[in-house]
Write a protein that holds these residues in place. Structure first.
Motif, PDB file in Angstrom:
ATOM      1  N   ASP A  82       1.746   9.334  88.291  1.00  0.00           N
ATOM      2  CA  ASP A  82       2.555  10.484  87.880  1.00  0.00           C
ATOM      3  C   ASP A  82       3.734   9.917  87.109  1.00  0.00           C
ATOM      4  OD1 ASP A  82       4.295  12.631  87.611  1.00  0.00           O
ATOM      5  OD2 ASP A  82       3.716  13.500  89.535  1.00  0.00           O
ATOM      6  N   ASN A  83       3.641   9.950  85.798  1.00  0.00           N
ATOM      7  CA  ASN A  83       4.688   9.343  84.967  1.00  0.00           C
ATOM      8  C   ASN A  83       6.013  10.091  85.086  1.00  0.00           C
ATOM      9  OD1 ASN A  83       2.960   7.331  84.069  1.00  0.00           O
ATOM     10  ND2 ASN A  83       2.295   8.508  82.276  1.00  0.00           N
ATOM     11  N   ALA A  84       5.953  11.373  85.388  1.00  0.00           N
ATOM     12  CA  ALA A  84       7.188  12.145  85.553  1.00  0.00           C
ATOM     13  C   ALA A  84       7.954  11.707  86.805  1.00  0.00           C
ATOM     14  CB  ALA A  84       6.867  13.628  85.630  1.00  0.00           C
ATOM     15  N   LYS A  85       7.209  11.221  87.804  1.00  0.00           N
ATOM     16  CA  LYS A  85       7.829  10.776  89.053  1.00  0.00           C
ATOM     17  C   LYS A  85       7.909   9.254  89.158  1.00  0.00           C
ATOM     18  CE  LYS A  85       6.401  14.814  91.742  1.00  0.00           C
ATOM     19  NZ  LYS A  85       5.681  15.300  92.942  1.00  0.00           N
ATOM     20  N   ASN A  86       7.467   8.558  88.093  1.00  0.00           N
ATOM     21  CA  ASN A  86       7.476   7.083  88.104  1.00  0.00           C
ATOM     22  C   ASN A  86       6.765   6.531  89.335  1.00  0.00           C
ATOM     23  OD1 ASN A  86       8.923   7.184  85.751  1.00  0.00           O
ATOM     24  ND2 ASN A  86      10.781   6.274  86.577  1.00  0.00           N
ATOM     25  N   THR A  87       5.617   7.092  89.654  1.00  0.00           N
ATOM     26  CA  THR A  87       4.927   6.729  90.879  1.00  0.00           C
ATOM     27  C   THR A  87       3.439   6.499  90.644  1.00  0.00           C
ATOM     28  OG1 THR A  87       6.521   8.012  92.178  1.00  0.00           O
ATOM     29  CG2 THR A  87       4.490   7.382  93.279  1.00  0.00           C
ATOM     30  N   LEU A  88       2.953   5.465  91.281  1.00  0.00           N
ATOM     31  CA  LEU A  88       1.540   5.123  91.298  1.00  0.00           C
ATOM     32  C   LEU A  88       0.996   5.457  92.675  1.00  0.00           C
ATOM     33  CD1 LEU A  88      -0.854   3.430  89.929  1.00  0.00           C
ATOM     34  CD2 LEU A  88       0.071   1.503  91.242  1.00  0.00           C
ATOM     35  N   TYR A  89      -0.264   5.929  92.713  1.00  0.00           N
ATOM     36  CA  TYR A  89      -0.887   6.305  93.980  1.00  0.00           C
ATOM     37  C   TYR A  89      -2.235   5.612  94.161  1.00  0.00           C
ATOM     38  CZ  TYR A  89       2.438  10.166  93.601  1.00  0.00           C
ATOM     39  OH  TYR A  89       3.590  10.914  93.466  1.00  0.00           O
ATOM     40  N   LEU A  90      -2.629   5.492  95.429  1.00  0.00           N
ATOM     41  CA  LEU A  90      -3.986   5.080  95.748  1.00  0.00           C
ATOM     42  C   LEU A  90      -4.455   5.947  96.911  1.00  0.00           C
ATOM     43  CD1 LEU A  90      -6.259   3.064  95.028  1.00  0.00           C
ATOM     44  CD2 LEU A  90      -5.466   1.665  96.957  1.00  0.00           C
ATOM     45  N   GLN A  91      -5.345   6.881  96.609  1.00  0.00           N
ATOM     46  CA  GLN A  91      -5.933   7.722  97.634  1.00  0.00           C
ATOM     47  C   GLN A  91      -7.148   6.985  98.188  1.00  0.00           C
ATOM     48  OE1 GLN A  91      -5.187  10.879  98.971  1.00  0.00           O
ATOM     49  NE2 GLN A  91      -6.880  10.391 100.374  1.00  0.00           N
ATOM     50  N   MET A  92      -7.150   6.743  99.498  1.00  0.00           N
ATOM     51  CA  MET A  92      -8.221   5.974 100.131  1.00  0.00           C
ATOM     52  C   MET A  92      -8.931   6.852 101.149  1.00  0.00           C
ATOM     53  SD  MET A  92      -6.278   2.335 100.655  1.00  0.00           S
ATOM     54  CE  MET A  92      -5.134   2.982 101.865  1.00  0.00           C
ATOM     55  N   ASN A  93     -10.204   7.095 100.910  1.00  0.00           N
ATOM     56  CA  ASN A  93     -11.023   7.906 101.806  1.00  0.00           C
ATOM     57  C   ASN A  93     -12.135   7.066 102.404  1.00  0.00           C
ATOM     58  OD1 ASN A  93      -9.530  10.240 101.067  1.00  0.00           O
ATOM     59  ND2 ASN A  93     -10.863  10.586  99.303  1.00  0.00           N
ATOM     60  N   SER A  94     -12.735   7.589 103.464  1.00  0.00           N
ATOM     61  CA  SER A  94     -13.859   6.902 104.122  1.00  0.00           C
ATOM     62  C   SER A  94     -13.539   5.440 104.393  1.00  0.00           C
ATOM     63  CB  SER A  94     -15.122   7.034 103.251  1.00  0.00           C
ATOM     64  OG  SER A  94     -15.439   8.381 103.018  1.00  0.00           O
ATOM     65  N   LEU A  95     -12.382   5.213 104.957  1.00  0.00           N
ATOM     66  CA  LEU A  95     -11.912   3.847 105.162  1.00  0.00           C
ATOM     67  C   LEU A  95     -12.806   3.095 106.136  1.00  0.00           C
ATOM     68  CD1 LEU A  95      -8.114   4.573 105.126  1.00  0.00           C
ATOM     69  CD2 LEU A  95      -9.265   2.886 103.680  1.00  0.00           C
ATOM     70  N   LYS A  96     -12.956   1.808 105.863  1.00  0.00           N
ATOM     71  CA  LYS A  96     -13.772   0.913 106.673  1.00  0.00           C
ATOM     72  C   LYS A  96     -12.901  -0.213 107.229  1.00  0.00           C
ATOM     73  CE  LYS A  96     -17.620   1.640 103.440  1.00  0.00           C
ATOM     74  NZ  LYS A  96     -18.587   0.959 102.525  1.00  0.00           N
ATOM     75  N   SER A  97     -13.387  -0.872 108.247  1.00  0.00           N
ATOM     76  CA  SER A  97     -12.608  -1.969 108.838  1.00  0.00           C
ATOM     77  C   SER A  97     -12.340  -3.064 107.812  1.00  0.00           C
ATOM     78  CB  SER A  97     -13.327  -2.540 110.061  1.00  0.00           C
ATOM     79  OG  SER A  97     -14.633  -2.972 109.714  1.00  0.00           O
ATOM     80  N   GLU A  98     -13.283  -3.235 106.891  1.00  0.00           N
ATOM     81  CA  GLU A  98     -13.100  -4.278 105.869  1.00  0.00           C
ATOM     82  C   GLU A  98     -12.057  -3.911 104.825  1.00  0.00           C
ATOM     83  OE1 GLU A  98     -16.009  -2.893 106.860  1.00  0.00           O
ATOM     84  OE2 GLU A  98     -17.399  -2.687 105.176  1.00  0.00           O
ATOM     85  N   ASP A  99     -11.513  -2.703 104.884  1.00  0.00           N
ATOM     86  CA  ASP A  99     -10.411  -2.325 103.995  1.00  0.00           C
ATOM     87  C   ASP A  99      -9.065  -2.777 104.564  1.00  0.00           C
ATOM     88  OD1 ASP A  99     -12.109   0.778 103.435  1.00  0.00           O
ATOM     89  OD2 ASP A  99     -12.037  -0.953 102.091  1.00  0.00           O
ATOM     90  N   THR A 100      -9.069  -3.296 105.778  1.00  0.00           N
ATOM     91  CA  THR A 100      -7.826  -3.781 106.387  1.00  0.00           C
ATOM     92  C   THR A 100      -7.242  -4.924 105.562  1.00  0.00           C
ATOM     93  OG1 THR A 100      -8.472  -3.140 108.625  1.00  0.00           O
ATOM     94  CG2 THR A 100      -6.853  -4.918 108.410  1.00  0.00           C
ATOM     95  N   ALA A 101      -5.994  -4.754 105.149  1.00  0.00           N
ATOM     96  CA  ALA A 101      -5.341  -5.728 104.283  1.00  0.00           C
ATOM     97  C   ALA A 101      -3.914  -5.285 104.020  1.00  0.00           C
ATOM     98  CB  ALA A 101      -6.092  -5.863 102.959  1.00  0.00           C
ATOM     99  N   VAL A 102      -3.161  -6.181 103.412  1.00  0.00           N
ATOM    100  CA  VAL A 102      -1.875  -5.792 102.825  1.00  0.00           C
ATOM    101  C   VAL A 102      -2.154  -5.387 101.387  1.00  0.00           C
ATOM    102  CG1 VAL A 102       0.443  -6.512 102.204  1.00  0.00           C
ATOM    103  CG2 VAL A 102      -0.600  -7.373 104.316  1.00  0.00           C
TER     104      VAL A 102
END
Length: 114
Positions: A71-91
Protein backbone atom coordinates in the motif's frame (compact mmCIF):
# COMPACT_ATOMS: atom_id res chain seq x y z
CA UNK A 1 14.52 3.70 3.87
CA UNK A 2 13.93 2.35 7.38
CA UNK A 3 11.80 -0.76 7.78
CA UNK A 4 9.82 -2.02 10.78
CA UNK A 5 8.29 -5.49 10.53
CA UNK A 6 5.45 -6.66 12.74
CA UNK A 7 2.62 -9.17 12.92
CA UNK A 8 4.45 -12.36 13.78
CA UNK A 9 3.29 -14.74 16.45
CA UNK A 10 2.29 -18.27 17.36
CA UNK A 11 -0.37 -19.95 15.23
CA UNK A 12 -1.63 -23.48 14.77
CA UNK A 13 -1.01 -25.35 11.57
CA UNK A 14 -3.63 -24.43 9.02
CA UNK A 15 -4.05 -20.97 10.47
CA UNK A 16 -3.31 -17.54 9.06
CA UNK A 17 -1.17 -14.52 9.87
CA UNK A 18 -0.56 -11.21 8.18
CA UNK A 19 2.83 -9.58 8.45
CA UNK A 20 3.32 -5.86 7.95
CA UNK A 21 6.42 -3.86 7.17
CA UNK A 22 6.19 -0.11 7.70
CA UNK A 23 8.64 2.00 5.73
CA UNK A 24 9.85 5.50 6.48
CA UNK A 25 12.49 7.92 5.38
CA UNK A 26 12.29 7.61 1.63
CA UNK A 27 9.95 7.28 -1.33
CA UNK A 28 8.46 3.87 -0.64
CA UNK A 29 6.69 3.46 -3.96
CA UNK A 30 9.92 3.29 -5.97
CA UNK A 31 11.38 0.38 -4.03
CA UNK A 32 11.48 -3.26 -5.03
CA UNK A 33 10.22 -5.03 -1.91
CA UNK A 34 10.58 -8.57 -0.67
CA UNK A 35 9.99 -10.90 2.24
CA UNK A 36 12.68 -13.33 3.31
CA UNK A 37 12.71 -15.88 6.10
CA UNK A 38 15.31 -17.73 8.09
CA UNK A 39 14.57 -20.90 10.01
CA UNK A 40 16.89 -22.11 12.79
CA UNK A 41 20.02 -23.65 11.36
CA UNK A 42 19.12 -22.71 7.79
CA UNK A 43 20.10 -20.00 5.37
CA UNK A 44 17.88 -17.01 4.75
CA UNK A 45 15.58 -17.70 1.83
CA UNK A 46 13.49 -15.52 -0.44
CA UNK A 47 9.75 -15.92 0.13
CA UNK A 48 8.08 -13.36 -2.13
CA UNK A 49 8.79 -10.19 -4.09
CA UNK A 50 6.80 -7.25 -5.37
CA UNK A 51 7.95 -4.59 -7.80
CA UNK A 52 7.13 -0.90 -7.78
CA UNK A 53 4.45 -1.77 -10.32
CA UNK A 54 3.05 -4.53 -8.04
CA UNK A 55 4.21 -7.52 -10.06
CA UNK A 56 4.78 -10.43 -7.72
CA UNK A 57 6.79 -13.64 -7.49
CA UNK A 58 6.73 -16.44 -4.92
CA UNK A 59 8.90 -19.28 -3.75
CA UNK A 60 7.45 -22.61 -4.80
CA UNK A 61 7.05 -23.58 -1.15
CA UNK A 62 4.56 -20.76 -0.48
CA UNK A 63 2.88 -20.37 -3.85
CA UNK A 64 -0.89 -20.48 -3.50
CA UNK A 65 -0.75 -19.93 0.27
CA UNK A 66 1.01 -16.57 0.71
CA UNK A 67 0.17 -13.22 -0.86
CA UNK A 68 2.53 -10.25 -0.95
CA UNK A 69 1.06 -6.79 -1.41
CA UNK A 70 1.91 -3.15 -0.87
CA UNK A 71 0.00 0.00 0.00
CA UNK A 72 2.05 2.92 -1.28
CA UNK A 73 -0.30 5.43 0.34
CA UNK A 74 0.48 3.88 3.74
CA UNK A 75 4.15 3.10 2.99
CA UNK A 76 3.49 -0.47 4.04
CA UNK A 77 4.33 -3.91 2.72
CA UNK A 78 2.23 -6.94 3.65
CA UNK A 79 2.50 -10.71 3.61
CA UNK A 80 -0.77 -12.57 4.01
CA UNK A 81 0.02 -16.16 5.05
CA UNK A 82 -2.69 -18.81 4.88
CA UNK A 83 -2.69 -22.57 5.42
CA UNK A 84 0.43 -22.25 7.53
CA UNK A 85 2.62 -25.30 8.03
CA UNK A 86 5.21 -26.14 10.66
CA UNK A 87 7.90 -25.68 8.04
CA UNK A 88 6.88 -22.02 7.73
CA UNK A 89 8.31 -21.43 11.21
CA UNK A 90 11.05 -18.83 10.85
CA UNK A 91 12.03 -15.24 11.43
CA UNK A 92 10.57 -13.19 8.61
CA UNK A 93 12.40 -10.15 7.27
CA UNK A 94 11.24 -7.43 4.92
CA UNK A 95 13.68 -6.02 2.41
CA UNK A 96 13.73 -2.93 0.22
CA UNK A 97 15.97 -2.34 -2.76
CA UNK A 98 16.49 0.50 -5.23
CA UNK A 99 19.67 0.39 -7.26
CA UNK A 100 22.56 0.04 -4.80
CA UNK A 101 20.38 0.92 -1.82
CA UNK A 102 19.30 -2.11 0.22
CA UNK A 103 17.55 -2.04 3.58
CA UNK A 104 16.38 -4.75 5.97
CA UNK A 105 13.76 -4.76 8.67
CA UNK A 106 14.54 -6.23 12.09
CA UNK A 107 12.60 -9.48 11.61
CA UNK A 108 9.45 -10.86 13.16
CA UNK A 109 9.11 -14.40 14.50
CA UNK A 110 6.47 -16.72 13.08
CA UNK A 111 5.96 -20.01 14.89
CA UNK A 112 3.55 -22.62 13.55
CA UNK A 113 2.60 -25.39 15.93
CA UNK A 114 1.55 -28.77 14.55
Amino acid sequence: VQLQASGGGLVQAGGSLTLSCAASGSIFRIYFMAWYRQAPGKQRELVATITSGSSTTYADSVKGRFTISRDNAKNTLYLQMNSLKSEDTAVYYCNAAFGPIVSWGQGTQVTVSS
